[in-house]
Design a protein around this motif. Structure first.
Motif, PDB file in Angstrom:
ATOM      1  N   LYS A 352       0.796  -1.232   0.000  1.00 43.43           N
ATOM      2  CA  LYS A 352       0.000   0.000   0.000  1.00 43.43           C
ATOM      3  C   LYS A 352       0.827   1.279   0.000  1.00 43.43           C
ATOM      4  O   LYS A 352       0.361   2.306  -0.495  1.00 43.43           O
ATOM      5  CB  LYS A 352      -0.931   0.018   1.216  1.00 43.43           C
ATOM      6  CG  LYS A 352      -2.116  -0.914   1.102  1.00 43.43           C
ATOM      7  CD  LYS A 352      -3.158  -0.551   2.141  1.00 43.43           C
ATOM      8  CE  LYS A 352      -4.445  -1.319   1.905  1.00 43.43           C
ATOM      9  NZ  LYS A 352      -5.511  -0.896   2.833  1.00 43.43           N
ATOM     10  N   ARG A 355       4.014   1.305  -3.199  1.00 46.22           N
ATOM     11  CA  ARG A 355       3.427   1.273  -4.547  1.00 46.22           C
ATOM     12  C   ARG A 355       2.330   2.312  -4.707  1.00 46.22           C
ATOM     13  O   ARG A 355       1.584   2.281  -5.684  1.00 46.22           O
ATOM     14  CB  ARG A 355       2.859  -0.116  -4.831  1.00 46.22           C
ATOM     15  CG  ARG A 355       3.911  -1.213  -4.888  1.00 46.22           C
ATOM     16  CD  ARG A 355       3.281  -2.584  -5.078  1.00 46.22           C
ATOM     17  NE  ARG A 355       4.259  -3.655  -4.931  1.00 46.22           N
ATOM     18  CZ  ARG A 355       3.955  -4.951  -4.850  1.00 46.22           C
ATOM     19  NH1 ARG A 355       2.687  -5.319  -4.900  1.00 46.22           N
ATOM     20  NH2 ARG A 355       4.898  -5.862  -4.707  1.00 46.22           N
ATOM     21  N   SER A 356       2.221   3.222  -3.748  1.00 41.42           N
ATOM     22  CA  SER A 356       1.205   4.272  -3.871  1.00 41.42           C
ATOM     23  C   SER A 356       1.575   5.219  -5.005  1.00 41.42           C
ATOM     24  O   SER A 356       2.749   5.338  -5.386  1.00 41.42           O
ATOM     25  CB  SER A 356       1.072   5.056  -2.560  1.00 41.42           C
ATOM     26  OG  SER A 356       2.235   5.819  -2.319  1.00 41.42           O
ATOM     27  N   ARG A 357       0.588   5.906  -5.538  1.00 45.15           N
ATOM     28  CA  ARG A 357       0.810   6.750  -6.718  1.00 45.15           C
ATOM     29  C   ARG A 357       1.825   7.852  -6.452  1.00 45.15           C
ATOM     30  O   ARG A 357       2.707   8.111  -7.270  1.00 45.15           O
ATOM     31  CB  ARG A 357      -0.514   7.360  -7.172  1.00 45.15           C
ATOM     32  CG  ARG A 357      -0.360   8.247  -8.405  1.00 45.15           C
ATOM     33  CD  ARG A 357      -1.698   8.725  -8.915  1.00 45.15           C
ATOM     34  NE  ARG A 357      -2.516   7.611  -9.387  1.00 45.15           N
ATOM     35  CZ  ARG A 357      -3.759   7.761  -9.862  1.00 45.15           C
ATOM     36  NH1 ARG A 357      -4.308   8.964  -9.905  1.00 45.15           N
ATOM     37  NH2 ARG A 357      -4.434   6.706 -10.278  1.00 45.15           N
ATOM     38  N   ASP A 358       1.731   8.488  -5.275  1.00 44.01           N
ATOM     39  CA  ASP A 358       2.661   9.577  -4.961  1.00 44.01           C
ATOM     40  C   ASP A 358       4.108   9.091  -4.920  1.00 44.01           C
ATOM     41  O   ASP A 358       5.023   9.760  -5.400  1.00 44.01           O
ATOM     42  CB  ASP A 358       2.297  10.208  -3.622  1.00 44.01           C
ATOM     43  CG  ASP A 358       1.072  11.094  -3.716  1.00 44.01           C
ATOM     44  OD1 ASP A 358       0.663  11.414  -4.851  1.00 44.01           O
ATOM     45  OD2 ASP A 358       0.516  11.451  -2.666  1.00 44.01           O
ATOM     46  N   LEU A 360       5.349   6.355  -6.406  1.00 46.09           N
ATOM     47  CA  LEU A 360       5.775   5.968  -7.750  1.00 46.09           C
ATOM     48  C   LEU A 360       6.039   7.190  -8.625  1.00 46.09           C
ATOM     49  O   LEU A 360       6.972   7.178  -9.444  1.00 46.09           O
ATOM     50  CB  LEU A 360       4.717   5.069  -8.403  1.00 46.09           C
ATOM     51  CG  LEU A 360       4.526   3.687  -7.756  1.00 46.09           C
ATOM     52  CD1 LEU A 360       3.402   2.933  -8.444  1.00 46.09           C
ATOM     53  CD2 LEU A 360       5.814   2.879  -7.806  1.00 46.09           C
ATOM     54  N   ASP A 361       5.240   8.237  -8.452  1.00 43.43           N
ATOM     55  CA  ASP A 361       5.442   9.447  -9.257  1.00 43.43           C
ATOM     56  C   ASP A 361       6.790  10.096  -8.971  1.00 43.43           C
ATOM     57  O   ASP A 361       7.491  10.537  -9.882  1.00 43.43           O
ATOM     58  CB  ASP A 361       4.316  10.453  -8.987  1.00 43.43           C
ATOM     59  CG  ASP A 361       3.022  10.080  -9.700  1.00 43.43           C
ATOM     60  OD1 ASP A 361       3.058   9.159 -10.538  1.00 43.43           O
ATOM     61  OD2 ASP A 361       1.975  10.692  -9.405  1.00 43.43           O
TER      62      ASP A 361
END
Length: 442
Positions: A352, A355-358, A360-361
């Motif tokens: 969780k 690998r969260s979007r923030d 990964l970004d």
């Protein structure tokens, strides 16, 4: 290995060794202070730990993480010292009483070599040479030098930063004590073993420096070529402090950012305790109404428990640790209940949080920025006679040997320069090089 040799206040570089000091600090406390007041340590405030910086909600950066690890490391070191001196009263004059100071200083320095943008920065550097345009440089490197580049490692870079004599600087780098330096090297073997192990402790350029430190401290040598040693025992305490802090603090940050619910976070942290201790903490939660304070209280309780457990694990395995035969980390040798809870935290974090979007970004952006800077700078030092190359080279601080007549030293200088950048500096330079921003003209 024996404690009488493993604890040494001898300083790397020697020119700063004084026979008499009129101050109340020990040599290891001086290590700590020297690190706190250094520029590389200050730069950690603008290097990513896990979540993007800055944001409307304050989360941990490399600086706050290092300070917290240092606090936990001091507690671990003091606890182990007390246990060892009770067991071995004949070691009262060996310097073991300074174990907490040594470990706290080593913890403070453990992330100094990490490049911008967290672990994605390390991967960006490695893959630039193993998969990207940096492959073109392979013919100009020895096999050992190539291993350094394709398996770039923040731990090894920290040891280089602390020991290397940069241009215009003093011999011995930070001139830290031998014991503090040895306690930082989590993987005490050459990069030539990186094919078998994903991490290593020193670059080819620092092999002789580490050999000198390890032999002086009586660290067990496991192999001559490639060079490999058993860990200095205090490395296990530095590693445990890091393991405890990043796992617990990442959970707290994830809760603040609403990646994890309050209930999820509470359940994860309460799972570390037996029924009696869990009831006591639930009673405290009934008194404290602020949810962030509830999580902070549980997190601190878990950290205290894990300090006790890792201290016990070290003392229980002292013989194997000194023999260089202890396997795994201390966190893997805690009691079954907290061990299971820690594993559940690690599994959920992988699923969780990391690998969260923030997250990964920021890794994607960092990968692009560092790869671009590496391409530009390596092209510049490969063809320094070109006009554009001169512009880039002249922008680099004089402490880096960017104009060395030896090509591999120029490449190493590029890595020293880029890995020392903060996230903001790297982003700013990337934009300027690409023509996306210009310096303000007053």
């Amino acid at each position: 290995m024996n404690w009488n040799r493993l604890i040494s206040a001898k300083r790397f570089g020697l020119e700063e060794f004084h026979n008499e000091r009129r101050e109340n600090r020990s040599e290891f406390q001086r290590d700590y202070d020297r690190l706190v007041f250094s520029a590389p340590f200050r730069r950690l405030q603008n290097k990513t730990q896990v979540f993007p910086l800055p944001g409307s909600i304050f989360v941990h950066n490399r600086l706050t993480h290092s300070l917290e690890v240092s606090c936990v490391g001091r507690s671990l070191g003091n606890g182990v010292a007390r246990g060892l001196l009770e067991r071995h009263p004949e070691l009262a004059g060996s310097g073991l009483t300074e174990t907490g100071a040594i470990v706290s200083a080593a913890c403070l320095a453990h992330d100094l070599g990490n490049p911008p943008f967290g672990h994605s920065g390390e991967r960006a550097i490695s893959t630039f040479f193993s998969e990207g345009k940096g492959q073109a440089l392979r013919g100009d490197m020895t096999p050992a030098q190539w291993e350094d580049l394709t398996h770039f490692e923040g731990n090894a870079n920290a040891f280089r930063l602390l020991t290397h004599q940069f241009e215009g600087r003093r011999r011995g780098g930070f001139v830290l004590t031998y014991s503090t330096l040895a306690s930082i090297v989590k993987y005490p073997f050459s990069s030539r073993l990186a094919g078998k192990k994903s991490k290593f402790g020193f670059f080819t350029t620092e092999e002789e420096s580490f050999r000198r430190i390890a032999d002086e401290l009586g660290m067990r040598r496991l192999n001559d070529d490639p060079l490999k040693y058993a860990r200095h025992p205090l490395v296990y305490l530095v590693e445990a402090a890091d393991d405890i802090c990043y796992q617990m603090m990442d959970l707290e940050d994830a809760h603040k950012l609403k990646i994890l619910t309050t209930r999820e976070t509470q359940d994860l942290l309460l799972a570390f305790f037996n029924d009696e201790r869990r009831r006591h903490r639930l009673q405290t939660l009934e008194i404290v109404s602020d949810v962030n304070e509830q999580i902070a209280y549980l997190r601190s309780s878990v950290i205290g428990l894990l300090i006790e457990e890792c201290t016990r694990a070290f003392l229980d395995n002292e013989e194997q640790i000194l023999a260089g035969e202890f396997e795994g980390s201390l966190i893997r040798h805690v009691s079954p209940l907290p061990a299971g809870a820690y594993e559940r935290c690690a599994a959920l974090s992988a699923e969780k949080i990391y690998r969260s979007r923030d997250v990964l970004d920021i890794e994607l952006a960092g990968f692009r920025i560092i790869s671009t800077l590496l391409e530009m700078m390596t092209d510049a030092v490969r063809s320094p006679e070109k006009a554009y190359s001169q512009l880039l080279i002249n922008r680099v601080s004089s402490q880096y040997n960017i104009k060395s007549p030896v090509f591999c030293e120029r490449i190493q200088a590029v890595l020293d320069y880029i890995s020392g950048m903060t996230d903001v500096f790297a982003l700013d330079l990337y934009r300027k090089i690409n023509g996306n921003s210009l310096p303000e003209i007053s």
